[in-house]
Write an enzyme that holds these catalytic residues in place. Structure first.
Site, PDB file in Angstrom:
ATOM      1  N   ASN A   1       0.813  -1.221   0.000  1.00 31.98           N
ATOM      2  CA  ASN A   1       0.000   0.000   0.000  1.00 31.98           C
ATOM      3  C   ASN A   1       0.845   1.269   0.000  1.00 31.98           C
ATOM      4  O   ASN A   1       0.517   2.237  -0.678  1.00 31.98           O
ATOM      5  CB  ASN A   1      -0.951   0.013   1.207  1.00 31.98           C
ATOM      6  CG  ASN A   1      -1.896  -1.169   1.202  1.00 31.98           C
ATOM      7  OD1 ASN A   1      -1.931  -1.926   0.229  1.00 31.98           O
ATOM      8  ND2 ASN A   1      -2.651  -1.347   2.276  1.00 31.98           N
TER       9      ASN A   1
ATOM     10  N   THR B   1     -13.339  37.122 -33.694  1.00 35.19           N
ATOM     11  CA  THR B   1     -14.104  36.690 -32.514  1.00 35.19           C
ATOM     12  C   THR B   1     -15.345  36.031 -33.100  1.00 35.19           C
ATOM     13  O   THR B   1     -15.793  36.446 -34.185  1.00 35.19           O
ATOM     14  CB  THR B   1     -14.504  37.871 -31.592  1.00 35.19           C
ATOM     15  OG1 THR B   1     -15.362  38.738 -32.331  1.00 35.19           O
ATOM     16  CG2 THR B   1     -13.296  38.652 -31.085  1.00 35.19           C
ATOM     17  N   HIS B   2     -15.864  35.032 -32.445  1.00 32.61           N
ATOM     18  CA  HIS B   2     -16.993  34.250 -32.987  1.00 32.61           C
ATOM     19  C   HIS B   2     -16.658  33.695 -34.367  1.00 32.61           C
ATOM     20  O   HIS B   2     -17.560  33.484 -35.186  1.00 32.61           O
ATOM     21  CB  HIS B   2     -18.271  35.098 -33.091  1.00 32.61           C
ATOM     22  CG  HIS B   2     -18.625  35.820 -31.829  1.00 32.61           C
ATOM     23  ND1 HIS B   2     -19.509  35.321 -30.904  1.00 32.61           N
ATOM     24  CD2 HIS B   2     -18.185  37.005 -31.329  1.00 32.61           C
ATOM     25  CE1 HIS B   2     -19.614  36.178 -29.895  1.00 32.61           C
ATOM     26  NE2 HIS B   2     -18.810  37.206 -30.121  1.00 32.61           N
TER      27      HIS B   2
ATOM     28  N   SER C   1      -5.060  10.286 -48.595  1.00 32.73           N
ATOM     29  CA  SER C   1      -6.304   9.526 -48.572  1.00 32.73           C
ATOM     30  C   SER C   1      -6.116   8.281 -49.425  1.00 32.73           C
ATOM     31  O   SER C   1      -5.420   8.310 -50.440  1.00 32.73           O
ATOM     32  CB  SER C   1      -7.432  10.392 -49.143  1.00 32.73           C
ATOM     33  OG  SER C   1      -8.456   9.580 -49.681  1.00 32.73           O
TER      34      SER C   1
ATOM     35  N   LYS D   1      -5.617  14.336 -52.071  1.00 30.34           N
ATOM     36  CA  LYS D   1      -5.779  14.787 -50.685  1.00 30.34           C
ATOM     37  C   LYS D   1      -4.482  14.877 -49.910  1.00 30.34           C
ATOM     38  O   LYS D   1      -3.593  14.036 -50.032  1.00 30.34           O
ATOM     39  CB  LYS D   1      -6.705  13.830 -49.927  1.00 30.34           C
ATOM     40  CG  LYS D   1      -8.149  13.958 -50.331  1.00 30.34           C
ATOM     41  CD  LYS D   1      -8.799  15.180 -49.735  1.00 30.34           C
ATOM     42  CE  LYS D   1      -9.533  14.811 -48.467  1.00 30.34           C
ATOM     43  NZ  LYS D   1     -10.047  15.985 -47.801  1.00 30.34           N
TER      44      LYS D   1
ATOM     45  N   GLU E   1      -5.593  17.084 -36.352  1.00 29.34           N
ATOM     46  CA  GLU E   1      -6.868  16.478 -35.970  1.00 29.34           C
ATOM     47  C   GLU E   1      -6.683  15.487 -34.827  1.00 29.34           C
ATOM     48  O   GLU E   1      -7.520  15.372 -33.927  1.00 29.34           O
ATOM     49  CB  GLU E   1      -7.494  15.773 -37.169  1.00 29.34           C
ATOM     50  CG  GLU E   1      -7.913  16.745 -38.256  1.00 29.34           C
ATOM     51  CD  GLU E   1      -8.228  16.014 -39.549  1.00 29.34           C
ATOM     52  OE1 GLU E   1      -9.247  15.320 -39.598  1.00 29.34           O
ATOM     53  OE2 GLU E   1      -7.426  16.118 -40.495  1.00 29.34           O
TER      54      GLU E   1
HETATM   55  N1  ARG Z   1      -1.437  -3.634  -7.180  1.00 31.69           N
HETATM   56  C1  ARG Z   1      -2.024  -2.831  -6.168  1.00 31.69           C
HETATM   57  C2  ARG Z   1      -2.251  -1.410  -6.635  1.00 31.69           C
HETATM   58  O1  ARG Z   1      -1.814  -1.083  -7.673  1.00 31.69           O
HETATM   59  C3  ARG Z   1      -1.138  -2.756  -4.964  1.00 31.69           C
HETATM   60  C4  ARG Z   1      -1.367  -3.941  -4.129  1.00 31.69           C
HETATM   61  C5  ARG Z   1      -2.073  -3.628  -2.878  1.00 31.69           C
HETATM   62  N2  ARG Z   1      -2.925  -4.748  -2.693  1.00 31.69           N
HETATM   63  C6  ARG Z   1      -3.485  -5.068  -1.565  1.00 31.69           C
HETATM   64  N3  ARG Z   1      -4.235  -6.068  -1.576  1.00 31.69           N
HETATM   65  N4  ARG Z   1      -3.297  -4.386  -0.462  1.00 31.69           N
HETATM   66  O2  ARG Z   1      -2.899  -0.645  -5.976  1.00 31.69           O
END
Ligand code: ARG
Length: 475
Positions: free
Chosen positions: A109, A154-155, A276, A282, A289
């Protein structure tokens, strides 16, 4: 390789593994993941969670893995769930169970969000550099057209004459703001989440400030729960990139319009046009684009992260895994789009004669008549009415403003003396706009030199930040 499993009676169902898997896209984080692991390892060694001898072995293995990843000899396999598990697999293959020691005191985490921040810092700097190149290319063309008179709209209707360089240089202003936003992003977001652990901070690492410093961050984030779930930095980055996309789309729209036969203001170089498959004659402005079109996905990517975050409880939730693909896509889209746009601008040939021919069409000097009267003390509302009456008279006689006779001018307003003709030229109208923001050639030249010095400063900042970042990654 799975990073969990002890409390489960079996592996996940195939469908779950397929859904859960992120390694096919988060593999882009691999170099950052290794660097973050090294900084984390230093923390573990300093707390003697990992012995100094083991620390050396693990660091050595991580560095080997980094070069194997760079050369493509180490890659994720079908069983790896994400980049973190693939790298731990690589480490364990080299060191046996010692490879797993790196996991102490951190969680995916805090790891993933730290990796991701480094990825964004790296790539936003790269995008900023491309933006300075684009500003440089626009500046060069704007300088070449300080003397080119064009109708201003403008516009999308003829409004007042302007210098074409002024028309071009406005894009530089927008792009310089984009660079400024990125530098602002960097200052606000350069705080490390590493040390937040799963959500509560780590009981093993009392000083994550050290790894924050090692990784080049300004400091450590303040709250571990926020640190694992803050994705403001992703949303902000995606806004900054979407804004770049919107600016490129507006530039693209102008090139598309200017290159039509009806306008004929620009010829896009062959190398930056496409043909094209059916119409041999073309030559299409596809690059312009595509700039217009690709802004759609950049805006979509921003919406996507905002929707993922809305209502999401703080701390880590798996929804957050959805933060990466939009960001990778926005970064990669711009990295492929910007060089093509730079080339298109650099090689474009503008046609000042065609622009000049239309500069006073549509009675675009009518404001000059109103300003002439205002300078003589006539209230602007009256002056505006009188100038409007001049246009009406011209329209009914099929003539242009400067073709009205002295008597006709005087019949409309007694202060419309014959010297009004002196302001009825595109040159006169342009030269009168002498404020710093205006379109006179003096003002425009000063605007372009200000753009050039701002771009120079931006380049210095980007190169010193990029150098610092590369040194950190290689240290
Ligand atoms: N792969 C996860 C992410 O990109 C990170 C892993 C965290 N997973 C978890 N079960 N705590 O967020």
């Amino acid at each position: 390789m799975a990073l969990w499993g002890g409390r489960f009676s079996g592996g996940p169902a195939d469908s779950v593994a397929a859904l859960s898997r992120s390694v096919h896209f988060d593999w882009r984080l691999a170099p950052y993941d290794i660097r973050v692991n090294i900084a984390h390892l230093h923390g573990l060694v300093s707390q003697q969670i990992v012995s100094a001898t083991d620390g050396v072995k693990i660091e050595q293995a991580l560095r080997e893995l980094a070069s194997e990843i760079a050369s493509g000899t180490f890659h994720y396999n079908d069983l790896d769930e994400d980049v973190h598990s693939a790298i731990e697999r690589g480490l364990t293959a080299k060191l046996g169970p010692l490879g797993g020691a790196i996991r102490a005191g951190r969680s995916r985490n805090d790891l993933v969000v730290t990796d991701f921040k480094l990825y964004l810092i790296d790539h936003l700097l790269e995008i900023s550099e491309s933006l300075t190149e684009l500003v440089g290319a626009i500046s060069k063309q704007a300088t070449a057209h300080v003397g080119s008179i064009a109708p201003g709209f403008t516009h999308l209707q003829h409004a007042q004459p302007i210098l074409f360089g002024h028309e071009l240089a406005k894009h530089s202003q927008a792009l310089l703001r984009d660079i400024d936003r990125i530098s602002d992003w960097l200052e606000r977001n350069s705080f490390s989440p590493l040390g937040a652990g799963a959500l509560a901070g780590s009981g093993l690492l009392p000083e994550p400030e050290a790894s924050a410093q090692e990784l080049g961050f300004i400091g450590l984030m303040a709250n571990s729960i926020d640190a694992t779930s803050d994705r403001d930095f992703v949303a902000e980055a995606l806004f900054d990139l979407a804004m770049v996309g919107v600016h490129l789309s507006r530039l693209g729209e102008e090139f598309t319009l200017w290159s039509t036969t009806e306008f004929g203001w620009v010829t896009v170089a062959d190398a930056f046009s496409t043909g094209s498959s059916i119409m041999p004659q073309k030559k299409n402005p596809d690059i312009a684009e595509l700039a217009r079109g690709k802004s759609g996905r950049l805006i979509g990517n921003l919406s996507s992260i905002m929707v993922v975050l809305k209502g999401l409880p703080f701390a880590y939730n798996r929804d957050l895994q959805e933060d990466k693909e939009p960001a990778f896509d926005s970064v990669e889209t711009l990295l492929v789009l910007l060089p093509a746009i730079i080339g298109m601008v650099e090689t474009a040939t503008f046609h000042p004669d065609v622009m000049r021919a239309g500069a006073t069409a549509g009675f675009s000097l009518a404001t000059e008549i109103a300003d002439f009267l205002a300078r003589k003390g006539v209230p602007f509302s009256t002056a505006h009415e009188a100038a409007g009456a001049c246009v009406k008279l011209c329209e009914s006689n099929g003539i242009d403003l400067h073709q009205l006779s002295d008597d006709q001018f005087l019949s409309i307003h007694p202060s419309l003396t014959s010297d009004v003709r002196g302001v009825l030229t595109a040159e006169g109208a342009i030269d009168s706009r002498i404020s710093s923001i205006g379109t006179s050639s003096q003002s425009l030249s000063e605007q372009i030199s200000a753009i050039d010095s701002e771009t120079h400063l931006a380049r210095l900042w980007i190169s010193s930040e990029s150098k610092r970042f590369t040194e950190m990654m290689n240290s």
